[in-house]
Design an enzyme around this catalytic site. Structure first.
Site, PDB file in Angstrom:
ATOM      1  N   ARG A 125       1.878 -59.845 -19.440  1.00  0.00           N
ATOM      2  CA  ARG A 125       2.394 -59.790 -20.807  1.00  0.00           C
ATOM      3  C   ARG A 125       1.717 -58.690 -21.607  1.00  0.00           C
ATOM      4  O   ARG A 125       2.351 -58.040 -22.443  1.00  0.00           O
ATOM      5  CB  ARG A 125       2.259 -61.148 -21.489  1.00  0.00           C
ATOM      6  CG  ARG A 125       3.050 -61.220 -22.794  1.00  0.00           C
ATOM      7  CD  ARG A 125       3.100 -62.605 -23.362  1.00  0.00           C
ATOM      8  NE  ARG A 125       1.778 -63.086 -23.722  1.00  0.00           N
ATOM      9  CZ  ARG A 125       1.507 -64.344 -24.072  1.00  0.00           C
ATOM     10  NH1 ARG A 125       2.464 -65.251 -24.118  1.00  0.00           N
ATOM     11  NH2 ARG A 125       0.286 -64.709 -24.396  1.00  0.00           N
TER      12      ARG A 125
ATOM     13  N   LYS B  70       3.019 -59.195 -27.954  1.00  0.00           N
ATOM     14  CA  LYS B  70       1.904 -59.819 -28.682  1.00  0.00           C
ATOM     15  C   LYS B  70       1.130 -58.694 -29.366  1.00  0.00           C
ATOM     16  O   LYS B  70       0.085 -58.246 -28.886  1.00  0.00           O
ATOM     17  CB  LYS B  70       1.029 -60.623 -27.716  1.00  0.00           C
ATOM     18  CG  LYS B  70       0.208 -61.684 -28.398  1.00  0.00           C
ATOM     19  CD  LYS B  70      -0.297 -62.711 -27.412  1.00  0.00           C
ATOM     20  CE  LYS B  70      -1.323 -63.629 -27.995  1.00  0.00           C
ATOM     21  NZ  LYS B  70      -0.838 -64.522 -29.048  1.00  0.00           N
TER      22      LYS B  70
ATOM     23  N   GLU C 283      10.299 -69.841 -33.853  1.00  0.00           N
ATOM     24  CA  GLU C 283       8.989 -70.307 -33.397  1.00  0.00           C
ATOM     25  C   GLU C 283       8.334 -71.251 -34.393  1.00  0.00           C
ATOM     26  O   GLU C 283       8.724 -71.334 -35.559  1.00  0.00           O
ATOM     27  CB  GLU C 283       8.049 -69.126 -33.195  1.00  0.00           C
ATOM     28  CG  GLU C 283       8.490 -68.244 -32.069  1.00  0.00           C
ATOM     29  CD  GLU C 283       7.360 -67.400 -31.519  1.00  0.00           C
ATOM     30  OE1 GLU C 283       6.488 -67.963 -30.840  1.00  0.00           O
ATOM     31  OE2 GLU C 283       7.370 -66.187 -31.760  1.00  0.00           O
TER      32      GLU C 283
END
Ligand code: PLP
Ligand code: COI
Length: 340
Positions: A80, A183, A220
């Site tokens: 990721r 992220k 989210e």
């Protein structure tokens, strides 16, 4: 081992001994370096300071009931971070180097790995920042990778208990074709105002995001993915503006082994009214059951269960924590053992 009251640790920064650093210069990543400094000396025109060229990760090392130390899904965090690097034009940090850096960081700070009984863990925070000087908007030519370790307790005070959330319609955290799937620090800067306002007054634990385009679908639950449960089915949103959570990915597999059906698809806000249980999931949050979600602008309120964690949340939590700490078989091979 340090003399720390492990069971009372919050989710915060607690100083440890070492961090690991690696520099990208002249088109390549150098060797890993062990460092005891907690500060970074960088150029004032570094791209991370002006243009948010920064990506990070979050993962945990757990001391097991058997005394062994396990890191959960290290390879997934490595992948990721590479995807985040692609997303904001930074050079990918090699997978093997990532894994070596994390393991080294755990080993060098081994006395800060909390006891099994405390339920706390050693949180690893790797990050990459653009350090090269630029004034025009373009990617840097130099970067720093760094990982530090810090022992942490539960993300929400009280640990595994149900919390109320509030839908934020005033602010978006990320756009459908934006950076929400990466992220990167910018997403968190964009979420701060919503978070501070949601928590103000102490009524809510966290903000809850709908999709930015239509304000119709669930995105989210703060810095965690959302899941709902009904009819023995684990349902979690599919969206181009949420972070692909490694915890959620794991829970989808665990749910199947527990005999649940799994659905990953757009989830409209109205469907909240039909869920028997709901939760937020992530490395920091683990599973945080949700007691209620309020939508103050429409006056709607969705309640799940009787204010206590529901039976599926309990089962999922127990299995996930069990795999992470060695009390349940690691049938998917998710753990990396660390020699300490
Ligand atoms: N969503 C956001 C915005 C996050 O910051 C996090 C935390 O990493 C998650 C979801 C959960 O992801 P993971 O389970 O990989 O920690
Ligand atoms: C995590 O779950 O690891 C996170 O990064 C969430 C938050 C602390 C940013």
């Amino acid at each position: 081992m340090q003399n720390i009251d492990w069971g009372s640790l919050p989710f915060g920064y607690y100083p440890t001994n070492y961090n690991i650093r690696c520099y990208y210069r002249n088109g390549e990543w150098g060797e890993l370096e062990c460092c005891s400094e907690t500060t970074i000396n960088i150029h004032m025109a570094a791209t991370c300071l002006h243009y948010g060229q920064e990506a990070f990760e979050g993962l945990k090392a757990h001391r097991g009931a058997d005394g062994k130390v396990r890191i959960f899904r290290l390879d997934e965090n490595a992948k990721r971070l590479q995807s985040s690097c692609d997303g904001i034009c930074m050079p990918r940090f090699p997978m093997e180097k990532f894994e070596e850096a994390i393991i080294k960081c755990v080993q060098l700070n081994k006395e800060f790995i909390p006891t099994y009984e405390s339920g706390a863990s050693l949180y690893l925070r790797p990050l990459i920042i653009g350090t090269g000087a630029r004034v025009g908007v373009k990617p840097a030519d130099e970067y720093l990778f760094l990982v530090f370790a810090t022992p942490v307790g539960p993300y929400f005070k009280g640990g595994f208990m149900a919390n109320p959330y509030v839908i934020t319609r005033k602010y978006d955290r990320s756009a459908p074709l934006g950076t929400g799937v990466y992220k990167v620090g910018g997403n968190y800067a964009a979420s701060l105002r919503a978070h501070v306002e949601a928590c103000h007054g102490g009524q809510y634990a966290c903000e809850f995001y709908l999709d930015a385009k239509e304000k119709k679908y669930i995105d989210e639950a703060g810095a965690a993915n959302f899941f709902g449960v009904k009819n023995n089915t684990y349902i979690t949103p599919q969206s181009t503006s949420i972070l692909p959570s490694i915890t959620n990915k794991s829970l989808m597999q665990i749910a199947e082994t527990l005999g649940m059906k799994v659905e990953r698809r757009p989830v409209a806000e109205e469907e909240l009214a039909t869920f028997e249980e709901a939760g937020a999931c992530g490395t920091a949050a683990v599973i945080s059951p949700i007691s209620r979600i309020d939508d103050p602008e429409t006056g709607k309120s969705y309640t799940f269960g009787d204010g206590k964690p529901g039976p599926w949340c309990e089962k999922l939590y127990k299995k996930l924590r069990g795999i992470q700490t060695g009390t349940e078989p690691d049938e998917f091979g998710w753990n990396t053992f660390v020699e300490i």
